[in-house]
Scaffold this active site. Structure first.
Site, PDB file in Angstrom:
ATOM      1  N   ASP A   1       0.814  -1.216   0.000  1.00  0.00           N
ATOM      2  CA  ASP A   1       0.000   0.000   0.000  1.00  0.00           C
ATOM      3  C   ASP A   1       0.842   1.258   0.000  1.00  0.00           C
ATOM      4  OD1 ASP A   1       0.767  -0.960   2.589  1.00  0.00           O
ATOM      5  OD2 ASP A   1      -0.484   0.576   3.491  1.00  0.00           O
TER       6      ASP A   1
ATOM      7  N   LYS B   1      -6.926  -0.233   6.031  1.00  0.00           N
ATOM      8  CA  LYS B   1      -5.726  -0.004   6.846  1.00  0.00           C
ATOM      9  C   LYS B   1      -5.553   1.508   7.049  1.00  0.00           C
ATOM     10  CE  LYS B   1      -1.063   1.002   6.774  1.00  0.00           C
ATOM     11  NZ  LYS B   1      -0.028   0.200   6.169  1.00  0.00           N
TER      12      LYS B   1
ATOM     13  N   GLU C   1      -3.664   0.373  13.459  1.00  0.00           N
ATOM     14  CA  GLU C   1      -2.201   0.414  13.415  1.00  0.00           C
ATOM     15  C   GLU C   1      -1.638   1.708  13.997  1.00  0.00           C
ATOM     16  OE1 GLU C   1       1.543   0.278  10.244  1.00  0.00           O
ATOM     17  OE2 GLU C   1      -0.509   0.206   9.495  1.00  0.00           O
TER      18      GLU C   1
ATOM     19  N   GLU D   1       1.654   2.741  14.856  1.00  0.00           N
ATOM     20  CA  GLU D   1       3.043   2.269  14.784  1.00  0.00           C
ATOM     21  C   GLU D   1       3.926   3.050  15.750  1.00  0.00           C
ATOM     22  OE1 GLU D   1       6.835   1.798  11.714  1.00  0.00           O
ATOM     23  OE2 GLU D   1       4.847   2.308  10.912  1.00  0.00           O
TER      24      GLU D   1
ATOM     25  N   LYS E   1      -2.407  -4.142  13.912  1.00  0.00           N
ATOM     26  CA  LYS E   1      -1.098  -4.155  13.263  1.00  0.00           C
ATOM     27  C   LYS E   1      -0.115  -3.395  14.156  1.00  0.00           C
ATOM     28  CE  LYS E   1       1.337  -3.450   8.898  1.00  0.00           C
ATOM     29  NZ  LYS E   1       1.246  -3.145   7.452  1.00  0.00           N
TER      30      LYS E   1
ATOM     31  N   SER F   1       2.054  -8.656   8.730  1.00  0.00           N
ATOM     32  CA  SER F   1       1.573  -7.766   7.680  1.00  0.00           C
ATOM     33  C   SER F   1       2.782  -6.958   7.238  1.00  0.00           C
ATOM     34  CB  SER F   1       0.450  -6.853   8.187  1.00  0.00           C
ATOM     35  OG  SER F   1       0.027  -5.957   7.163  1.00  0.00           O
TER      36      SER F   1
ATOM     37  N   TYR G   1       6.415   7.275   4.454  1.00  0.00           N
ATOM     38  CA  TYR G   1       5.949   6.635   3.217  1.00  0.00           C
ATOM     39  C   TYR G   1       4.528   7.084   2.895  1.00  0.00           C
ATOM     40  CZ  TYR G   1       2.747   3.175   5.294  1.00  0.00           C
ATOM     41  OH  TYR G   1       1.707   2.546   5.906  1.00  0.00           O
TER      42      TYR G   1
END
Length: 387
Positions: free
Chosen positions: A62, A174, A214, A216, A256, A325, A387
């Site tokens: 993605d 996501k 998610e 992170e 995630k 993932s 990203y």
């Protein structure tokens, strides 16, 4: 209503009970939420269980067009739609991929693309029993009032976009936000991350998409593993608080998380067993067993390190499907093998299958790093990675 009767209500009930109506219950000072019946509840649970199936995990492709362009530039290719399509076609048409991969997260461009011979990428996945997913956030921007931290945008228009993604064939979503330990993290950043994830999750479920949650926790920093555990517990506590506030059905979500590791610049590295112990400790303290799957991100670890850590976590019995993932930890060798040359496609697809199989074995707790190449052991941490 007696407390015992209240606690035995089925979680799928459409009732909403205010704790003030049960003053005799010892839990009456807590917020207790029951999931309202939704049009997609059964489908959400089925989708989540399909993705969290034994020996399988998620291929994350993605990356935004800009980030995909960086990947292509590393092998000397221009960032054009045709080149992005060629690379994603290589990945998504790999024969036998569905044996190890249960879901694929796509960028919006990819969700609507087809192969060069006209077959929709979504259909390429479905025929292999791989669930198509879609990245729905709009990326990170500076968070005013914070300690140089970020928040994730994309809630505006998310409901209508999610409905369209569902029509196109996506069945899970996501949303990635980040927390930085070197930046504190501030209470504001943690709350913003948790609230945004909860709103996104509720909107996704209302439109038939299983949300991957998610937050992170970035690898950046010199902190020890104990500090990562402390921050992770705080973050996940906030996340599940706001998921409850937004009536999100936990049986229809996937997580995630980052693995609990020392900061990437910490003087001492941790073994897979240590990382597994700290990570599973965090999950057991913060994550309800009703959550179907924990699909870890690799976060800049090497291909082999990410697989070894996953394998170590599956050496004990867990109440969840503990899987992967991965983006770079599945794609790095593939990209370097392909080099943009049509004659290398078959070799590159074999490289993808090798990494997917390795992580499948790790999900089952049966992986060995014997025979892995030095290239696969090379770390991919990029300080300040975006990203």
């Amino acid at each position: 209503m007696a407390c015992s009767s209240f606690m035995n209500l089925n979680a799928s009930s459409s009732q909403w009970i205010n704790q003030r109506s049960i003053p005799s219950c010892p839990f009456s000072n807590r917020r207790i939420f029951l999931v309202r019946a939704g049009a997609y509840n059964d489908e959400l649970v089925k989708t989540a269980k399909t993705i969290a199936s034994p020996g399988r995990g998620i291929l994350a492709i993605d990356e935004s067009n800009a980030t995909c362009g960086k990947r292509l530039a590393s092998i000397g290719l221009d960032n054009t739609e045709a080149n992005r399509q060629a690379y994603r076609q290589l990945l998504l048409t790999t024969p036998g991929l569905g044996e190890y991969i249960s879901g694929a997260i796509l960028f919006e461009e990819t969700l609507y693309q087809s192969t060069t011979d006209g077959k929709k990428f979504v259909d390429c996945l479905i025929v292999q029993n791989i669930v198509p997913g879609i990245k729905v956030d709009k990326g990170l921007v500076p968070l005013p009032g914070s300690n140089n931290e970020s928040w994730c945008q994309g809630l505006d228009g998310l409901a209508s976009r999610s409905a369209e993604y569902y029509k196109q064939g996506a069945r899970f979503a996501k949303w990635r936000t980040v927390v930085s330990i070197p930046c504190g993290p501030s209470a504001l950043a943690v709350k913003e991350a948790a609230w945004g994830l909860a709103r996104y999750a509720a909107i996704s479920q209302n439109n038939g998409l299983v949300p991957i949650v998610e937050p992170e926790i970035l690898l950046d920093g010199v902190h020890p593993i104990e500090r990562t555990l402390e921050v992770a517990e705080r973050v996940w506590s906030e996340v599940f608080y706001y998921l409850a506030e937004n009536n999100v059905m936990v049986e229809g979500i996937l997580l995630k998380p980052s693995m609990i590791t020392p900061g990437a610049e910490h003087k001492e590295k941790a073994s897979p067993d240590t990382i597994a112990n700290y990570t599973i400790t965090m999950l057991r303290r913060r994550v309800p067993p009703a959550v179907p799957g924990i699909m870890f991100l690799s976060g800049g670890q090497s291909e082999v390190q990410a697989t070894l850590n996953l394998n170590a976590m599956n050496q004990t019995l867990n109440p969840w499907h503990v899987s992967f993932s991965y983006a770079r930890a599945l794609q790095n060798t593939v990209l370097k093998t392909w080099k943009g040359q049509p004659e290398n496609i078959e070799l590159a697809q074999k490289a993808l299958l090798k990494r997917a199989k390795a992580n499948s074995l790790a999900q089952l707790g049966k992986y060995s790093a014997d025979g892995e190449s030095d290239h696969a052991k090379k770390g991919m941490f990029d300080k300040g990675y975006t990203y």
